[in-house]
Motif scaffolding. Structure first.
Motif, PDB file in Angstrom:
ATOM      1  N   ASN A 185      18.789  77.718 -78.736  1.00  0.00           N
ATOM      2  CA  ASN A 185      18.008  78.587 -78.836  1.00  0.00           C
ATOM      3  C   ASN A 185      16.693  78.812 -78.414  1.00  0.00           C
ATOM      4  O   ASN A 185      16.806  77.493 -78.598  1.00  0.00           O
ATOM      5  CB  ASN A 185      17.883  79.303 -80.757  1.00  0.00           C
ATOM      6  CG  ASN A 185      17.660  80.246 -81.226  1.00  0.00           C
ATOM      7  OD1 ASN A 185      16.617  81.066 -79.918  1.00  0.00           O
ATOM      8  ND2 ASN A 185      17.364  80.366 -82.276  1.00  0.00           N
ATOM      9  N   THR A 186      15.864  80.036 -77.696  1.00  0.00           N
ATOM     10  CA  THR A 186      14.595  79.222 -77.184  1.00  0.00           C
ATOM     11  C   THR A 186      13.930  79.365 -78.784  1.00  0.00           C
ATOM     12  O   THR A 186      13.349  78.243 -77.484  1.00  0.00           O
ATOM     13  CB  THR A 186      14.362  80.951 -76.746  1.00  0.00           C
ATOM     14  OG1 THR A 186      15.483  81.327 -75.850  1.00  0.00           O
ATOM     15  CG2 THR A 186      13.725  80.728 -75.144  1.00  0.00           C
ATOM     16  N   ILE A 190      11.380  75.953 -77.789  1.00  0.00           N
ATOM     17  CA  ILE A 190      10.234  75.803 -78.314  1.00  0.00           C
ATOM     18  C   ILE A 190       9.090  74.926 -79.112  1.00  0.00           C
ATOM     19  O   ILE A 190       8.804  73.841 -78.660  1.00  0.00           O
ATOM     20  CB  ILE A 190      10.219  76.721 -77.865  1.00  0.00           C
ATOM     21  CG1 ILE A 190       9.963  78.069 -76.687  1.00  0.00           C
ATOM     22  CG2 ILE A 190       8.140  76.897 -77.947  1.00  0.00           C
ATOM     23  CD1 ILE A 190       9.600  79.104 -77.242  1.00  0.00           C
ATOM     24  N   TYR A 191      10.371  75.045 -79.749  1.00  0.00           N
ATOM     25  CA  TYR A 191       9.861  74.089 -81.494  1.00  0.00           C
ATOM     26  C   TYR A 191      10.025  72.713 -80.590  1.00  0.00           C
ATOM     27  O   TYR A 191       9.432  71.675 -80.981  1.00  0.00           O
ATOM     28  CB  TYR A 191      10.378  74.454 -82.410  1.00  0.00           C
ATOM     29  CG  TYR A 191      10.188  73.525 -83.595  1.00  0.00           C
ATOM     30  CD1 TYR A 191       8.897  73.701 -83.920  1.00  0.00           C
ATOM     31  CD2 TYR A 191      11.478  72.873 -84.190  1.00  0.00           C
ATOM     32  CE1 TYR A 191       8.586  73.421 -85.005  1.00  0.00           C
ATOM     33  CE2 TYR A 191      10.352  71.668 -85.141  1.00  0.00           C
ATOM     34  CZ  TYR A 191       9.129  71.954 -85.570  1.00  0.00           C
ATOM     35  OH  TYR A 191       9.031  71.500 -86.843  1.00  0.00           O
ATOM     36  N   LEU A 192      10.671  71.779 -80.488  1.00  0.00           N
ATOM     37  CA  LEU A 192      11.603  70.841 -79.584  1.00  0.00           C
ATOM     38  C   LEU A 192      10.405  70.516 -79.298  1.00  0.00           C
ATOM     39  O   LEU A 192       9.705  68.893 -78.669  1.00  0.00           O
ATOM     40  CB  LEU A 192      12.504  70.994 -79.432  1.00  0.00           C
ATOM     41  CG  LEU A 192      13.466  69.354 -78.492  1.00  0.00           C
ATOM     42  CD1 LEU A 192      13.772  68.874 -79.350  1.00  0.00           C
ATOM     43  CD2 LEU A 192      14.260  70.196 -77.691  1.00  0.00           C
ATOM     44  N   LEU A 193      10.388  71.062 -77.671  1.00  0.00           N
ATOM     45  CA  LEU A 193       8.818  70.564 -76.720  1.00  0.00           C
ATOM     46  C   LEU A 193       7.462  70.824 -77.717  1.00  0.00           C
ATOM     47  O   LEU A 193       6.772  69.827 -76.598  1.00  0.00           O
ATOM     48  CB  LEU A 193       8.904  71.995 -75.554  1.00  0.00           C
ATOM     49  CG  LEU A 193      10.131  71.902 -74.786  1.00  0.00           C
ATOM     50  CD1 LEU A 193       9.842  73.443 -74.155  1.00  0.00           C
ATOM     51  CD2 LEU A 193       9.781  70.857 -74.052  1.00  0.00           C
ATOM     52  N   SER A 262       7.873  83.683 -71.813  1.00  0.00           N
ATOM     53  CA  SER A 262       6.820  82.967 -71.607  1.00  0.00           C
ATOM     54  C   SER A 262       6.833  82.642 -71.927  1.00  0.00           C
ATOM     55  O   SER A 262       6.081  80.956 -71.591  1.00  0.00           O
ATOM     56  CB  SER A 262       6.082  84.320 -71.910  1.00  0.00           C
ATOM     57  OG  SER A 262       5.989  85.676 -71.017  1.00  0.00           O
ATOM     58  N   LEU A 263       5.809  82.342 -73.188  1.00  0.00           N
ATOM     59  CA  LEU A 263       6.020  80.354 -74.033  1.00  0.00           C
ATOM     60  C   LEU A 263       6.993  79.232 -73.811  1.00  0.00           C
ATOM     61  O   LEU A 263       6.065  78.368 -73.343  1.00  0.00           O
ATOM     62  CB  LEU A 263       6.349  81.363 -75.738  1.00  0.00           C
ATOM     63  CG  LEU A 263       5.266  81.927 -76.636  1.00  0.00           C
ATOM     64  CD1 LEU A 263       5.538  82.316 -77.651  1.00  0.00           C
ATOM     65  CD2 LEU A 263       3.937  81.460 -76.078  1.00  0.00           C
ATOM     66  N   CYS A 264       8.310  79.846 -73.644  1.00  0.00           N
ATOM     67  CA  CYS A 264       9.366  78.604 -72.920  1.00  0.00           C
ATOM     68  C   CYS A 264       9.093  78.476 -71.773  1.00  0.00           C
ATOM     69  O   CYS A 264       8.343  76.952 -71.871  1.00  0.00           O
ATOM     70  CB  CYS A 264      10.420  79.272 -72.693  1.00  0.00           C
ATOM     71  SG  CYS A 264      11.780  78.261 -72.644  1.00  0.00           S
ATOM     72  N   ALA A 313      -1.234  79.267 -71.050  1.00  0.00           N
ATOM     73  CA  ALA A 313      -1.140  79.537 -69.869  1.00  0.00           C
ATOM     74  C   ALA A 313      -0.231  81.060 -69.344  1.00  0.00           C
ATOM     75  O   ALA A 313      -0.653  81.698 -68.655  1.00  0.00           O
ATOM     76  CB  ALA A 313      -0.903  78.236 -69.255  1.00  0.00           C
ATOM     77  N   VAL A 314       1.355  80.422 -69.793  1.00  0.00           N
ATOM     78  CA  VAL A 314       1.793  81.113 -69.085  1.00  0.00           C
ATOM     79  C   VAL A 314       1.798  82.709 -69.419  1.00  0.00           C
ATOM     80  O   VAL A 314       2.005  83.994 -68.974  1.00  0.00           O
ATOM     81  CB  VAL A 314       4.051  80.524 -68.873  1.00  0.00           C
ATOM     82  CG1 VAL A 314       4.076  81.567 -68.437  1.00  0.00           C
ATOM     83  CG2 VAL A 314       3.456  79.161 -67.988  1.00  0.00           C
ATOM     84  N   LEU A 315       1.850  82.448 -71.174  1.00  0.00           N
ATOM     85  CA  LEU A 315       1.905  84.452 -71.216  1.00  0.00           C
ATOM     86  C   LEU A 315       0.297  84.973 -71.477  1.00  0.00           C
ATOM     87  O   LEU A 315       0.927  85.859 -71.641  1.00  0.00           O
ATOM     88  CB  LEU A 315       1.918  83.380 -73.445  1.00  0.00           C
ATOM     89  CG  LEU A 315       1.664  84.983 -73.969  1.00  0.00           C
ATOM     90  CD1 LEU A 315       3.448  86.140 -74.166  1.00  0.00           C
ATOM     91  CD2 LEU A 315       1.895  84.835 -75.180  1.00  0.00           C
TER      92      LEU A 315
END
Length: 526
Positions: A185-186, A190-193, A262-264, A313-315
């Motif tokens: 799941n995305t 994100i949580y893992l990163l 975007s966050l991903c 930054a990306v968001l």
């Protein structure tokens, strides 16, 4: 239902945009229950601003960020009373979210992380670099997505929305499955990163060989193990795959948001940069940049923090948000001490994005779909007057309703032939002095109700917008509709400058304004 299915299908999309949309739809429905708001467009805008704040508050568990998002992105007129009303609305939304506890943890935020190390001053350089990379990725995404959406709109592809959704879903499923980082799941990714390497983490990202350089002082330096290198390659593939799939997914006929993809993308880039900086610190521990802070023992670089900054930054590059973005990010993660890195990255990505393309993704899609939106950030330098812009032009006629000489049939015929949102009511065809304005919706409802309630109403009944007694003794009873008439519509003269008119539309939330000359109706500006 569409949102639940599209998110759970694992498509590369988020749930935040539709959450804001659902909240605004609820706000719109509620405003019609109270005539004070339902009849006044400016008042209705206040409810919609508060609803948008509640939507973001629920989607992220970020109530203050929601209020600032509504101020910065959604509303083009935001008076002070709307600010505290939105604040209250977002507070209630966050409170109810907390009581339901959908994530099943003690935090109502999505990706709660606890970094206990402060950031080092030299790290501002990679943080700003992340902002620049984020701006570049965002520009590539916006341009490619707009190109694809334009192609979809004007080609045969637009006629087969269901087929397109099914094809994109199948491609996403087939190509996402082999890579463990795209299979999960995305939000989980994100949580893992974002998370830092600890004893509990068994992921390849945390496969470090810990070697103690000096047993007495137990200075521990972490070198990347083979697992980290494998994880880096898989993350680069995940980045390319996510970017391509989001370009094709955003804008197709499913409810989809853009925040989570975007966050991903940003979190992947940030984590990669974080691992790079960490390895530099390992390879050159005696370098003057690292030696000061990295001589205390444990690892001085936190790759998870870089992921968080990269995500912002990306968001920021995609949506061009600044203030609300930083607040949403630290509410989202609970990392209040990292406001400066987040601000640096958000500003850098906005500057890069603005330099390479004027519009954020929202503005670009508004322009592509031709929505009537007056952006408060734009400056209009008009030399024209109301008379140059209004409808109808010189040789056309204006669709009007007279106050006491039209029958039910005439009005139904007018409603059939035209698609206007409302109609000016004038004294008569010959002397077009303005009496008021009546909305199409109200007309339809009133005629249907009167036909049901009053006996004898037929197509030949006169429709009256006056309060005087009727002269019509013979024939069917008249239809009295003065109650639905807006007696004080916003009017301007034909010599009003266009800049004033644009300002009125923004601040009063107008749908239309009537143009008059000495009290006689000349035209309409919508």
């Amino acid at each position: 239902v569409g949102l639940i299915l599209s998110v759970s299908a694992g498509l590369s999309l988020g749930k935040e945009g539709p959450m804001v949309h659902i909240a605004c739809a609820i706000g719109n429905i509620f405003s019609y229950l109270f005539p004070k708001y339902g009849r006044n467009e400016a008042k209705k805008r206040e409810i919609l601003s508060a609803a948008a704040a509640a939507g973001v508050s629920v989607a992220f568990g970020a109530p203050i960020g929601g209020v600032l998002f509504s101020l910065e992105e959604v509303s083009y007129y935001f008076p002070l009373k709307t600010l505290w009303r939105s604040f209250f609305c977002a507070l209630i939304a966050a409170f109810i979210l907390r009581s339901i506890n959908p994530f099943g943890n003690e935090h109502s935020v999505l990706f709660f992380v606890e970094y206990n190390k402060p950031w080092i001053f030299f790290e501002l350089i990679p943080f700003i670099a992340l902002g620049i990379i984020g701006g570049l990725i965002a520009t590539v995404f916006i341009k490619a997505n707009l190109y694809w959406c334009r192609y979809r709109k004007y080609s045969k592809l637009g006629q087969y929305p269901v087929t397109e959704v099914l094809v994109v879903t199948v491609i996403t499923a087939v190509f996402a499955y082999p890579n463990p980082y795209t299979r999960m799941n995305t939000s989980q990714l994100i949580y893992l990163l974002f998370s830092q390497c600890g004893i509990s983490n068994s992921d390849d990202l945390c496969d470090y060989n810990r070697n103690f350089t000096d047993v007495n002082s137990a200075i521990e330096i972490a070198a990347a193990g083979p697992g980290v290198y494998q994880a880096v390659w898989l993350l680069i593939l995940a980045l390319i795959f996510k970017l391509i799939m989001t370009i094709f997914t955003f804008g197709m006929k499913v409810p989809c948001g853009l925040f989570i993809p975007s966050l991903c993308l940003g979190a992947i880039v940030g984590r990669l940069v974080g691992i790079l900086v960490e390895q530099l610190a390992y390879t050159y521990p005696k370098n003057w940049i690292f030696s000061e802070e990295c001589s205390t023992g444990d690892d001085c670089i936190t790759p998870g923090l870089y992921a968080m900054v990269g995500a912002a930054a990306v968001l920021g590059g995609v949506t061009r948000m600044t203030v609300s973005l930083v607040v949403i990010m630290f509410e989202l993660t609970g990392g209040v001490r990292y406001i400066v890195p987040l601000m640096a990255a958000a500003m850098a990505s906005k500057w890069v994005g603005d330099a390479l393309g004027r519009q954020g993704i929202y503005d670009a899609h508004i322009a592509l779909n031709g929505y009537p939106f007056l952006d408060s950030k734009d400056e209009f330098a008009h030399t024209s007057l109301a008379a140059d812009v209004m409808q109808p032009k010189r040789n056309e006629t204006l669709s009007v309703i007279t106050q006491d000489s039209m029958t039910v049939d005439d009005i139904e015929q007018l409603l059939k032939e035209t698609e206007h949102n409302g109609y000016p009511v004038v004294v008569s065809r010959e002397s077009q002095y303005l009496v008021g304005f009546v909305l199409r919706r109200d007309l339809n409802l009133a005629i249907a109700n009167e036909k049901r309630m009053v006996d004898g109403i037929c197509g030949q009944s006169l429709v009256l917008f006056t309060s005087g007694t009727t002269i019509q003794a013979l024939g069917p009873p008249p239809l009295k509709l003065k109650r639905i008439l807006d007696m004080a519509p916003i009017t301007i003269t034909d010599q009003t400058p266009m800049e004033t008119i644009v300002d009125m539309f923004r601040k009063l939330g107008l749908r239309q304004t009537l143009v008059t000359h000495n009290g006689r109706l000349l035209g309409v500006i919508t």
